[in-house]
Design a protein around this motif. Structure first.
Motif, PDB file in Angstrom:
ATOM      1  N   ALA A 183       0.887  -1.095   0.587  1.00 14.67           N
ATOM      2  CA  ALA A 183      -0.106   0.363  -0.056  1.00 14.67           C
ATOM      3  C   ALA A 183       0.953   1.033  -0.092  1.00 14.67           C
ATOM      4  CB  ALA A 183      -0.839   0.125   0.983  1.00 14.67           C
ATOM      5  N   ILE A 184       2.135   1.499   0.976  1.00 16.55           N
ATOM      6  CA  ILE A 184       3.112   2.529   0.876  1.00 16.55           C
ATOM      7  C   ILE A 184       3.677   2.194  -0.536  1.00 16.55           C
ATOM      8  CG2 ILE A 184       4.701   3.320   2.145  1.00 16.55           C
ATOM      9  CD1 ILE A 184       3.896   2.008   4.409  1.00 16.55           C
ATOM     10  N   GLY A 185       4.089   1.500  -1.401  1.00 12.23           N
ATOM     11  CA  GLY A 185       4.753   1.116  -1.758  1.00 12.23           C
ATOM     12  C   GLY A 185       3.852   1.871  -3.823  1.00 12.23           C
ATOM     13  N   ARG A 186       2.607   1.281  -3.309  1.00 15.06           N
ATOM     14  CA  ARG A 186       1.719   2.118  -3.917  1.00 15.06           C
ATOM     15  C   ARG A 186       1.438   3.413  -4.509  1.00 15.06           C
ATOM     16  NH1 ARG A 186      -4.413  -0.305  -3.763  1.00 15.06           N
ATOM     17  NH2 ARG A 186      -3.733   1.027  -2.549  1.00 15.06           N
ATOM     18  N   ALA A 187       1.305   4.124  -3.174  1.00 15.19           N
ATOM     19  CA  ALA A 187       1.197   5.286  -2.697  1.00 15.19           C
ATOM     20  C   ALA A 187       2.377   6.176  -3.204  1.00 15.19           C
ATOM     21  CB  ALA A 187       1.339   5.503  -1.481  1.00 15.19           C
ATOM     22  N   LEU A 188       3.799   5.169  -3.127  1.00 14.23           N
ATOM     23  CA  LEU A 188       4.781   6.183  -3.122  1.00 14.23           C
ATOM     24  C   LEU A 188       4.868   6.428  -5.093  1.00 14.23           C
ATOM     25  CD1 LEU A 188       6.954   4.659  -1.044  1.00 14.23           C
ATOM     26  CD2 LEU A 188       6.613   7.637  -1.823  1.00 14.23           C
ATOM     27  N   MET A 189       4.290   5.043  -5.577  1.00 17.77           N
ATOM     28  CA  MET A 189       4.339   4.966  -6.606  1.00 17.77           C
ATOM     29  C   MET A 189       3.486   6.351  -7.943  1.00 17.77           C
ATOM     30  SD  MET A 189       6.088   2.772  -8.620  1.00 17.77           S
ATOM     31  CE  MET A 189       5.897   2.998 -10.263  1.00 17.77           C
ATOM     32  N   SER A 190       3.206   7.184  -7.196  1.00 15.60           N
ATOM     33  CA  SER A 190       2.776   8.412  -8.338  1.00 15.60           C
ATOM     34  C   SER A 190       2.947   9.064  -7.628  1.00 15.60           C
ATOM     35  CB  SER A 190       0.804   8.414  -7.450  1.00 15.60           C
ATOM     36  OG  SER A 190       1.132   9.428  -5.921  1.00 15.60           O
ATOM     37  N   ASN A 191       4.755   9.663  -6.962  1.00 14.67           N
ATOM     38  CA  ASN A 191       5.416  10.228  -6.998  1.00 14.67           C
ATOM     39  C   ASN A 191       5.133  11.565  -6.332  1.00 14.67           C
ATOM     40  OD1 ASN A 191       7.713  11.798  -7.383  1.00 14.67           O
ATOM     41  ND2 ASN A 191       6.880  13.015  -9.213  1.00 14.67           N
ATOM     42  N   PRO A 192       4.686  10.898  -5.039  1.00 21.40           N
ATOM     43  CA  PRO A 192       3.661  12.408  -4.373  1.00 21.40           C
ATOM     44  C   PRO A 192       4.880  13.081  -3.460  1.00 21.40           C
ATOM     45  CG  PRO A 192       4.014  10.391  -2.689  1.00 21.40           C
ATOM     46  CD  PRO A 192       4.700  10.237  -4.561  1.00 21.40           C
ATOM     47  N   LYS A 193       3.904  14.750  -3.413  1.00 21.73           N
ATOM     48  CA  LYS A 193       5.022  15.484  -2.404  1.00 21.73           C
ATOM     49  C   LYS A 193       4.699  15.599  -0.712  1.00 21.73           C
ATOM     50  CE  LYS A 193       4.927  19.955  -3.752  1.00 21.73           C
ATOM     51  NZ  LYS A 193       4.365  21.226  -4.565  1.00 21.73           N
ATOM     52  N   TYR A 194       3.139  14.763  -1.008  1.00 19.77           N
ATOM     53  CA  TYR A 194       2.512  14.977   0.184  1.00 19.77           C
ATOM     54  C   TYR A 194       2.145  13.244   0.955  1.00 19.77           C
ATOM     55  CZ  TYR A 194       2.717  19.816   0.478  1.00 19.77           C
ATOM     56  OH  TYR A 194       3.498  21.329   1.191  1.00 19.77           O
ATOM     57  N   LEU A 195       2.861  12.694   1.228  1.00 17.19           N
ATOM     58  CA  LEU A 195       1.903  11.025   1.476  1.00 17.19           C
ATOM     59  C   LEU A 195       1.478  11.589   3.233  1.00 17.19           C
ATOM     60  CD1 LEU A 195       1.973   8.494   0.750  1.00 17.19           C
ATOM     61  CD2 LEU A 195       4.177   7.764   2.440  1.00 17.19           C
ATOM     62  N   MET A 196      -0.026  10.347   3.082  1.00 15.57           N
ATOM     63  CA  MET A 196      -0.773  10.276   4.532  1.00 15.57           C
ATOM     64  C   MET A 196      -0.815   9.261   4.558  1.00 15.57           C
ATOM     65  SD  MET A 196      -3.408  13.957   3.157  1.00 15.57           S
ATOM     66  CE  MET A 196      -4.256  12.682   2.049  1.00 15.57           C
ATOM     67  N   LEU A 197      -0.527   9.112   5.542  1.00 16.65           N
ATOM     68  CA  LEU A 197      -0.989   7.637   6.608  1.00 16.65           C
ATOM     69  C   LEU A 197      -1.707   7.427   6.823  1.00 16.65           C
ATOM     70  CD1 LEU A 197       2.812   7.794   5.475  1.00 16.65           C
ATOM     71  CD2 LEU A 197       1.916   5.298   5.474  1.00 16.65           C
ATOM     72  N   ASP A 198      -3.324   6.537   7.948  1.00 12.40           N
ATOM     73  CA  ASP A 198      -3.875   6.426   7.990  1.00 12.40           C
ATOM     74  C   ASP A 198      -3.433   5.334   8.750  1.00 12.40           C
ATOM     75  OD1 ASP A 198      -6.022   6.287   9.616  1.00 12.40           O
ATOM     76  OD2 ASP A 198      -7.633   6.542   8.345  1.00 12.40           O
ATOM     77  N   GLU A 199      -2.753   5.352  10.373  1.00 15.68           N
ATOM     78  CA  GLU A 199      -2.695   3.635  11.090  1.00 15.68           C
ATOM     79  C   GLU A 199      -2.154   3.145  10.524  1.00 15.68           C
ATOM     80  OE1 GLU A 199      -3.808   4.492  13.832  1.00 15.68           O
ATOM     81  OE2 GLU A 199      -4.881   5.507  14.516  1.00 15.68           O
ATOM     82  N   PRO A 200      -0.535   3.346  10.096  1.00 14.18           N
ATOM     83  CA  PRO A 200      -0.144   2.530   9.656  1.00 14.18           C
ATOM     84  C   PRO A 200       0.615   1.525  10.316  1.00 14.18           C
ATOM     85  CG  PRO A 200       1.445   3.964   9.727  1.00 14.18           C
ATOM     86  CD  PRO A 200      -0.042   4.539  10.117  1.00 14.18           C
ATOM     87  N   SER A 201       0.429   1.232  11.649  1.00 15.22           N
ATOM     88  CA  SER A 201       0.629   0.129  12.837  1.00 15.22           C
ATOM     89  C   SER A 201      -0.429  -0.200  12.686  1.00 15.22           C
ATOM     90  CB  SER A 201       1.643   0.639  13.415  1.00 15.22           C
ATOM     91  OG  SER A 201       0.309   1.304  14.678  1.00 15.22           O
TER      92      SER A 201
END
Length: 238
Positions: free
Chosen positions: A145-163
């Motif tokens: 899920a994190i990798g997929r979000a990073l593939m979009s080349n974000p400037k801002y990455l929001m994570l909801d309860e990653p742990s």
């Protein structure tokens, strides 16, 4: 800068957010702390265009309003969300999930570099890139899920309860990877109940209660504020 001001949100008659104002600068890491039901996830959903805030709310990125943009257009602005529950496509492979993240136009020029970064961050995904995601552990799915979000080349990455729901050793591995993401210049906006580890990688934090921001300080100050720990997290710093 990503700026949220006077943000209010209703779910029917339930007021989920009331006049929320927070900000995050490029390259910064900010954590939103609060108990279950405080409105933290609703805040991220409002920024991501998944819910519609009330009139007068402001969500601004570099001076441009995001209010009213369809959710599928938000990644084109440089904002990506890793939702609670991960939202991965279980019947697709790791590689296929990652490629879906590269769909925004802003991502295409750096697609190969992003691929290499993600497999460097999460070597386990490189080993299992042809594996169906539904057959993977919860920690591995969160990496997808994190990798997929990073593939979009974000400037801002929001994570909801990653742990959420992950074993302590996996949480440590995941946050070590997020520290490396920070080094690439991506800003992180975290919603997280693991207080100690989220504050350990954050610059600042906001405190939410019943849909309102009720406090803010540096991460260092929040780490040692006993009153804050008692009020928002049952006296626990873990």
């Amino acid at each position: 800068m990503l700026e949220i001001a006077n943000l209010s949100l209703l779910y029917g008659r339930h007021r989920a957010l009331e006049n929320i104002s927070v900000g995050i600068s490029e390259g910064e890491t900010v954590v939103i702390l609060g108990a279950n039901g405080a409105g933290k996830s609703s805040l991220l959903k409002a920024i991501a265009g998944l819910v519609t805030p009330e009139a007068g709310s402001r969500v601004m990125l570099d001076g441009k309003s995001l209010i009213g943009l369809p959710a599928h257009d938000i990644p084109e602005t440089g904002i990506a969300l890793v939702p609670e529950g991960r939202g991965v496509f279980g019947d697709l492979t790791v590689e296929e999930n990652l490629m879906l993240g590269a769909n925004p136009r802003r991502a295409r020029a750096t697609e190969a570099d992003r691929h290499a970064l993600i497999y460097d961050l999460f070597p386990r995904l490189a080993e299992r890139k042809r594996q169906m995601v539904r057959t993977m552990s919860g920690g591995e799915q969160q990496m997808v899920a994190i990798g997929r979000a990073l593939m979009s080349n974000p400037k801002y990455l929001m994570l909801d309860e990653p742990s959420l729901g992950l074993a302590p050793i996996v949480v440590t591995e995941l946050f070590a990877a997020l520290k490396r993401v920070q080094q690439t210049g991506v800003a992180l906006l975290l919603v997280e109940q693991n207080v100690s580890i989220s504050l350990s990688i954050s610059d600042r934090g906001y405190l939410m209660e019943a849909g309102r921001i009720v406090g803010a300080d540096t991460a260092e100050a929040l780490k040692t504020d006993t009153a804050v720990q008692q009020a928002f997290l049952g006296g626990s710093t873990a």
